[in-house]
Scaffold this active site. Structure first.
Site, mmCIF file in Angstrom:
data_model
loop_
_atom_site.group_PDB
_atom_site.id
_atom_site.type_symbol
_atom_site.label_atom_id
_atom_site.label_comp_id
_atom_site.label_asym_id
_atom_site.label_seq_id
_atom_site.Cartn_x
_atom_site.Cartn_y
_atom_site.Cartn_z
ATOM 1 N N LYS A 1 0.805 -1.227 0.000
ATOM 2 C CA LYS A 1 0.000 0.000 0.000
ATOM 3 C C LYS A 1 0.844 1.286 0.000
ATOM 4 O O LYS A 1 0.442 2.282 -0.575
ATOM 5 C CB LYS A 1 -0.958 -0.017 1.209
ATOM 6 C CG LYS A 1 -2.091 -1.020 1.041
ATOM 7 C CD LYS A 1 -2.778 -1.319 2.361
ATOM 8 C CE LYS A 1 -3.962 -0.448 2.577
ATOM 9 N NZ LYS A 1 -4.816 -0.900 3.688
ATOM 10 N N ASP B 1 -10.026 3.774 2.804
ATOM 11 C CA ASP B 1 -10.193 3.298 4.194
ATOM 12 C C ASP B 1 -10.900 4.338 5.073
ATOM 13 O O ASP B 1 -11.736 3.988 5.907
ATOM 14 C CB ASP B 1 -8.823 2.960 4.822
ATOM 15 C CG ASP B 1 -8.286 1.623 4.352
ATOM 16 O OD1 ASP B 1 -9.077 0.791 3.873
ATOM 17 O OD2 ASP B 1 -7.058 1.406 4.469
#
Ligand SMILES: NC(=O)c1ccc[n+]([C@@H]2O[C@H](COP(=O)([O-])OP(=O)(O)OC[C@H]3O[C@@H](n4cnc5c(N)ncnc54)[C@H](OP(=O)(O)O)[C@@H]3O)[C@@H](O)[C@H]2O)c1
Length: 286
Positions: free
Chosen positions: A71, A107
């Site tokens: 990520k 997120d």
């Protein structure tokens, strides 16, 4: 499902990816809306990430979820980052816009929607956030704009301080940070309306790890544990037993997946279909 030369390919890249829920959730949504999309999982080793991104460009893969451990590293390999991905230095969603790879981080919006859509009013609330890793950063950014006060506790104090300072600059809100200890959790929890665990403490296989003493949990508290494996964490069980309102990590998973789906397809995500697909899969395989 009929696959043709026009079918758009989406995928998740990570290592490991065997247990990812993304193909289950996204394929259920594509099928439900009869979209000509398919979603697969590709295991990509860290040393192969650059080649994988090149492959995505060459093959014209349309949408990508990025999971551990890529990520952060992937942010350097893309053509554009949206402001949230830039702030968090972490990408979990890529859209291939005619050859330009654009990175997003869903997120924060996933956590925010999981709270709001489950009836939690954030305005005027004090929130204790445990963690300052990639998910915590995205959640902190989303929450800082909405809540009255945000307390961030992390095991590595420098990361919490760094996050606090960038949030204070970015959001103009007062954010407090401290090192995680039993004393600090108890002290900040007394002043908080909402507790969010964004650490990996309690995640499979360390399911008995718990940073919060059950006696500190109260019925007027909302507790969101973003861990979804196990489906119900020790913290979630204890919070439920204390009479607190509990939001599960699966809710955040669904809403962050829904945000990715909407970026790739431009269609509103069928949330209930995605939720049922995730729950069925988790009930079967954990
Ligand atoms: N529900 C969802 O949609 C969703 C989305 C993303 C992530 N997650 C889950 O969230 C968790 C964190 O993911 P991430 O990507 O943010 O990972 P990450 O970047 O590696 O961050 C891990 C965080 O957990 C802390 N930590 C780990 N073990 C700890 C322990 N024993 N005691 C105290 N703190 C501890 C770390 O502290 P240090 O900084 O001191 O190392 C750091 O703050 C994982 O369980 C992941 O599966 C859920």
């Amino acid at each position: 499902m009929s696959i043709s030369g026009k079918t758009k390919l989406c995928c998740v890249i990570g290592d490991p990816v065997e247990h990812t829920l993304s193909p289950t959730i996204q394929n259920a949504a594509f099928k439900h809306l009869k979209l000509d999309f398919i979603f697969l999982a590709f295991k990509v080793k860290p040393q192969e990430l650059e080649n994988a991104i090149q492959g995505i460009r060459v093959l014209g893969i349309h949408g990508i979820n990025v999971t551990m451990p890529h990520k952060k590293a992937v942010t350097k390999l893309l053509d554009e980052l949206d402001p949230t991905a830039k702030f968090v230095s972490s990408v979990n969603t890529i859209l291939n816009r005619n050859g330009r790879l654009c990175g997003f981080n869903t997120d924060g919006i996933g956590a925010l929607n999981a709270l709001k859509e489950n009836g939690v009013n954030l305005s005027g609330k004090k929130v204790l956030l445990l963690g300052a890793g990639s998910a915590a950063k995205a959640i902190a950014l989303a929450l800082a704009k909405e809540v009255e006060q945000l307390f961030i506790l992390n095991r590595t104090h420098e990361k919490a301080i760094e996050l606090k300072e960038s949030l204070n600059r970015f959001s103009g809100r007062k954010v407090t940070s401290d090192i995680i200890s039993h004393e600090a959790i108890q002290r900040y929890l007394q002043k908080s309306d909402i507790l969010v665990n964004a650490t990996s403490a309690g995640m499979h296989p360390n399911v008995n790890q718990d940073l919060v003493v059950p006696d500190w949990l109260r019925p007027d508290l909302t507790v969101m544990d973003i861990i979804y494996s196990p489906l119900e964490t020790k913290l979630a069980k204890e919070a439920k037993a204390a009479g607190a309102r509990v939001i599960s990590g699966v809710e955040m998973l669904i809403y962050q997946g829904a945000a990715s789906f909407e970026i790739w397809t431009g269609h509103k995500a069928p949330l209930e279909v995605m939720r049922q697909a995730a729950l069925n899969r988790l009930a079967k395989f954990g």
